[in-house]
Design a protein around this motif. Structure first.
Motif, PDB file in Angstrom:
ATOM      1  N   GLY A  24       0.736  -1.341  -0.079  1.00  0.00           N
ATOM      2  CA  GLY A  24      -0.027  -0.047   0.055  1.00  0.00           C
ATOM      3  C   GLY A  24       0.670   1.319   0.034  1.00  0.00           C
ATOM      4  O   GLY A  24       1.913   1.205   0.210  1.00  0.00           O
ATOM      5  N   ALA A  25       0.208   2.377  -0.200  1.00  0.00           N
ATOM      6  CA  ALA A  25       0.670   3.743  -0.246  1.00  0.00           C
ATOM      7  C   ALA A  25      -0.060   4.741  -0.039  1.00  0.00           C
ATOM      8  O   ALA A  25      -1.313   4.454  -0.197  1.00  0.00           O
ATOM      9  N   LEU A  26       0.300   5.840   0.712  1.00  0.00           N
ATOM     10  CA  LEU A  26      -0.445   7.040   0.828  1.00  0.00           C
ATOM     11  C   LEU A  26       0.009   8.261   0.089  1.00  0.00           C
ATOM     12  O   LEU A  26       1.491   8.290   0.026  1.00  0.00           O
ATOM     13  N   LEU A  27      -0.606   9.163  -0.281  1.00  0.00           N
ATOM     14  CA  LEU A  27       0.032  10.472  -0.890  1.00  0.00           C
ATOM     15  C   LEU A  27      -0.596  11.406   0.175  1.00  0.00           C
ATOM     16  O   LEU A  27      -1.689  11.534   0.616  1.00  0.00           O
ATOM     17  N   VAL A  28       0.323  12.208   0.735  1.00  0.00           N
ATOM     18  CA  VAL A  28       0.210  13.346   1.721  1.00  0.00           C
ATOM     19  C   VAL A  28       0.287  14.651   1.163  1.00  0.00           C
ATOM     20  O   VAL A  28       1.271  15.082   0.750  1.00  0.00           O
ATOM     21  N   ARG A  29      -0.920  15.693   1.588  1.00  0.00           N
ATOM     22  CA  ARG A  29      -0.706  16.997   1.320  1.00  0.00           C
ATOM     23  C   ARG A  29      -1.243  17.787   2.567  1.00  0.00           C
ATOM     24  O   ARG A  29      -2.262  17.597   2.819  1.00  0.00           O
ATOM     25  N   ASP A  30      -0.324  18.651   2.891  1.00  0.00           N
ATOM     26  CA  ASP A  30      -0.631  19.393   3.839  1.00  0.00           C
ATOM     27  C   ASP A  30      -0.981  18.793   5.132  1.00  0.00           C
ATOM     28  O   ASP A  30      -2.048  19.200   5.644  1.00  0.00           O
ATOM     29  N   VAL A  36      -5.050   7.160  -1.007  1.00  0.00           N
ATOM     30  CA  VAL A  36      -4.559   5.719  -0.481  1.00  0.00           C
ATOM     31  C   VAL A  36      -5.024   4.717  -1.452  1.00  0.00           C
ATOM     32  O   VAL A  36      -6.014   4.718  -2.170  1.00  0.00           O
ATOM     33  N   GLY A  37      -4.189   3.653  -1.589  1.00  0.00           N
ATOM     34  CA  GLY A  37      -4.374   2.583  -2.429  1.00  0.00           C
ATOM     35  C   GLY A  37      -3.036   1.791  -2.315  1.00  0.00           C
ATOM     36  O   GLY A  37      -2.077   1.877  -1.655  1.00  0.00           O
ATOM     37  N   THR A  38      -3.051   1.045  -3.525  1.00  0.00           N
ATOM     38  CA  THR A  38      -1.712   0.244  -3.641  1.00  0.00           C
ATOM     39  C   THR A  38      -0.729   1.163  -4.112  1.00  0.00           C
ATOM     40  O   THR A  38      -0.932   2.142  -4.592  1.00  0.00           O
ATOM     41  N   ARG A  39       0.464   0.769  -4.151  1.00  0.00           N
ATOM     42  CA  ARG A  39       1.699   1.560  -4.544  1.00  0.00           C
ATOM     43  C   ARG A  39       1.367   2.088  -6.123  1.00  0.00           C
ATOM     44  O   ARG A  39       1.564   3.315  -6.454  1.00  0.00           O
ATOM     45  N   ALA A  40       0.994   0.852  -6.841  1.00  0.00           N
ATOM     46  CA  ALA A  40       0.973   1.193  -8.313  1.00  0.00           C
ATOM     47  C   ALA A  40      -0.042   2.165  -8.648  1.00  0.00           C
ATOM     48  O   ALA A  40      -0.146   3.160  -9.358  1.00  0.00           O
ATOM     49  N   GLN A  41      -1.430   2.207  -7.762  1.00  0.00           N
ATOM     50  CA  GLN A  41      -2.448   3.183  -8.191  1.00  0.00           C
ATOM     51  C   GLN A  41      -2.011   4.708  -7.498  1.00  0.00           C
ATOM     52  O   GLN A  41      -2.235   5.633  -7.908  1.00  0.00           O
ATOM     53  N   VAL A  42      -1.512   4.788  -6.151  1.00  0.00           N
ATOM     54  CA  VAL A  42      -0.887   5.878  -5.762  1.00  0.00           C
ATOM     55  C   VAL A  42       0.108   6.740  -6.347  1.00  0.00           C
ATOM     56  O   VAL A  42       0.038   7.901  -6.918  1.00  0.00           O
ATOM     57  N   GLU A  43       1.294   5.869  -6.782  1.00  0.00           N
ATOM     58  CA  GLU A  43       2.246   6.556  -7.565  1.00  0.00           C
ATOM     59  C   GLU A  43       2.074   6.990  -9.138  1.00  0.00           C
ATOM     60  O   GLU A  43       3.084   7.596  -9.711  1.00  0.00           O
ATOM     61  N   GLY A  44       0.917   6.296  -9.570  1.00  0.00           N
ATOM     62  CA  GLY A  44       0.725   6.699 -10.933  1.00  0.00           C
ATOM     63  C   GLY A  44       0.351   8.167 -11.305  1.00  0.00           C
ATOM     64  O   GLY A  44       0.238   8.577 -12.453  1.00  0.00           O
ATOM     65  N   SER A  45      -0.190   8.942 -10.349  1.00  0.00           N
ATOM     66  CA  SER A  45      -0.640  10.386 -10.441  1.00  0.00           C
ATOM     67  C   SER A  45       0.592  11.212 -10.506  1.00  0.00           C
ATOM     68  O   SER A  45       1.591  11.092  -9.840  1.00  0.00           O
ATOM     69  N   ALA A  46       0.511  12.352 -11.243  1.00  0.00           N
ATOM     70  CA  ALA A  46       1.524  13.350 -11.617  1.00  0.00           C
ATOM     71  C   ALA A  46       1.859  14.016 -10.241  1.00  0.00           C
ATOM     72  O   ALA A  46       2.946  14.320  -9.741  1.00  0.00           O
ATOM     73  N   ALA A  48       1.858  12.454  -7.164  1.00  0.00           N
ATOM     74  CA  ALA A  48       2.756  11.465  -6.454  1.00  0.00           C
ATOM     75  C   ALA A  48       4.094  11.458  -7.269  1.00  0.00           C
ATOM     76  O   ALA A  48       5.145  11.591  -6.396  1.00  0.00           O
ATOM     77  N   ARG A  49       4.191  11.599  -8.400  1.00  0.00           N
ATOM     78  CA  ARG A  49       5.692  11.766  -9.018  1.00  0.00           C
ATOM     79  C   ARG A  49       6.557  12.769  -8.635  1.00  0.00           C
ATOM     80  O   ARG A  49       7.593  12.644  -8.628  1.00  0.00           O
ATOM     81  N   ALA A  50       5.820  14.030  -8.238  1.00  0.00           N
ATOM     82  CA  ALA A  50       6.716  15.156  -7.835  1.00  0.00           C
ATOM     83  C   ALA A  50       6.645  15.234  -6.472  1.00  0.00           C
ATOM     84  O   ALA A  50       7.460  16.013  -5.844  1.00  0.00           O
TER      85      ALA A  50
END
Length: 413
Positions: A24-30, A36-46, A48-50
């Motif tokens: 799993g992975a989380l993307l955190v903002r502020d 929240v989802g699998t690493r593949a799902q979360v890392e796929g967004s622009a 997350a890449r930044a």
């Protein structure tokens, strides 16, 4: 990743549903969870890449623990009483000899705010070091106007100056202090002091969100407890209760009647109390550390409460007399071995259900979009190993609002 995603408190069978995500992975903002989802799902967004990446290396991540019952501010241990209890003295016998709560009151009144704050800050670092990110803290070792306000002001200062979130509770009705016990009608006069001198100032200065009472023989009766809690509610403080710890007092029924956020301990609830809790919105908060430390054989009936559909939570009851532990992982171990809860049930009870006990379930207690990024990371291969390794702290990292607040030595790089 243990997410506990889903709405509202968990009851019955749903207490075991952890909503696990492998890899799993989380993307955190502020400071909040943005994805929240699998690493593949979360890392796929622009986005997350930044983003800055924090690799947890295949460890187990879960919501930061919510410790919904603590007595954070106190002046010293009561190790001398620990020895007396081991030699056979009961909780009530120790109290009659000037020990117990009144012993802590004497020590706290003599301590400076600076001394109390230093001790509490050290404890808060240890709470974070065991994976706790949100906690409740009670007054109740002051029992006079100046000392109770001293404790509550420290709660406010500590909440502002360090990362753990603190929900402050006024427990002026812990026991009747010595100086009132010696007066005719002392209990009534003490309750008047709480109503007229303390509650208005606490409300005006926003020093607490809850009002608690220790409803027990040697402390306050059901009627006295009702009076204090209703007075607290008039000043905007939500009720919670110490209930049925040493005997059955009827406090649980009062808590349900007053729609208390939580009733805590519950070792002596009966079948009708259990059924009533199962139908109510009042959280049943169990404190097995207290029974363990006192060497008691009677623990709260967790299985019956779960089967009845009650909202079951767990907390440390961190205090100098009956549960001097800051470790939620140890409480999970006791919940599993002594209360016969499964590891999944115990984790749920220490996270989302405990958040419900503090009425903060919309902010903390699970890993889902919009909630605070509060995460406890454990150096284990399986979430069941957290309670399995009893008395061992495997907390590798603690994150509060997206910021690392505790890291094991090998994680600091």
């Amino acid at each position: 990743m243990v997410t506990l995603r889903g709405s509202g408190p968990r009851r019955g069978n749903s207490l075991s549903k952890l909503e696990l995500i492998e890899d799993g992975a989380l993307l955190v903002r502020d400071g909040a969870i943005a994805a929240v989802g699998t690493r593949a799902q979360v890392e796929g967004s622009a986005e997350a890449r930044a983003a800055e990446k924090l690799d947890l290396g295949g460890r187990v991540a879960l919501p930061g623990f919510v410790d919904s019952h603590t007595h954070l501010i106190h002046a010293a241990s009561r190790a001398e009483e620990y020895e007396l209890k081991i030699q056979g003295a009961s909780y009530e016998e120790v109290a009659r000899k000037g020990g117990g709560i009144l012993n802590s009151v004497k020590k706290l009144r003599a301590a400076t705010a600076e001394e109390l704050k230093k001790r509490a800050l050290a404890a808060l670092q240890q709470f974070a070091g065991h994976g706790t990110t949100t906690m409740e803290a009670k007054s109740g070792y002051g029992l006079d106007v100046a000392s109770e306000l001293k404790i509550l002001k420290l709660h406010k200062e500590l909440a502002a100056e360090q990362p753990l979130e603190i929900a402050s509770t006024f427990l002026g009705a812990h026991v009747v202090p010595d100086e009132f016990r010696k007066k005719a009608g002392g209990t009534k006069k003490y309750i008047q002091l709480l109503e007229e001198n303390l509650l208005p100032e606490i409300a005006e200065r926003k020093l607490a969100v809850f009002c608690d009472v220790f409803c027990e023989r040697g402390a306050f009766t059901v009627e006295e407890s009702k009076r204090v809690l209703q007075a607290g509610r008039q000043w905007g403080l939500a009720p919670r209760m110490h209930a049925e710890q040493l005997s059955r007092s009827g406090a649980t029924r009062l808590a349900i009647l007053l729609r208390a956020a939580s009733c805590d301990h519950l070792e002596y609830v009966n079948k009708s109390d259990i059924r009533a809790l199962g139908r109510s919105e009042t959280v049943a908060t169990l404190l097995p550390g207290c029974d363990f430390h006192l060497g008691l054989q009677k623990y709260a009936p967790a299985r019956a409460l779960i089967d009845a559909g009650a909202i079951v939570a767990l907390a440390t009851d961190y205090n100098p007399g009956t549960s001097p532990t800051l470790s939620m992982p140890m409480i999970l171990s006791l919940a599993c071995t002594q209360l016969r809860m499964t590891p999944a049930e115990a984790i749920t009870a220490a996270t989302i259900n405990a958040a419900c006990a503090l009425r903060r379930e919309k902010q903390v207690g699970s890993l889902e979009v919009g909630k605070q990024a509060d995460v406890a990371v454990f150096e284990v291969a399986d979430y069941r190993e957290i309670p399995y390794y009893f008395g061992v702290n495997h907390c590798w990292m603690t994150i509060k609002r997206g910021r690392v607040i505790h890291a094991a030595k090998d994680s600091k790089s």
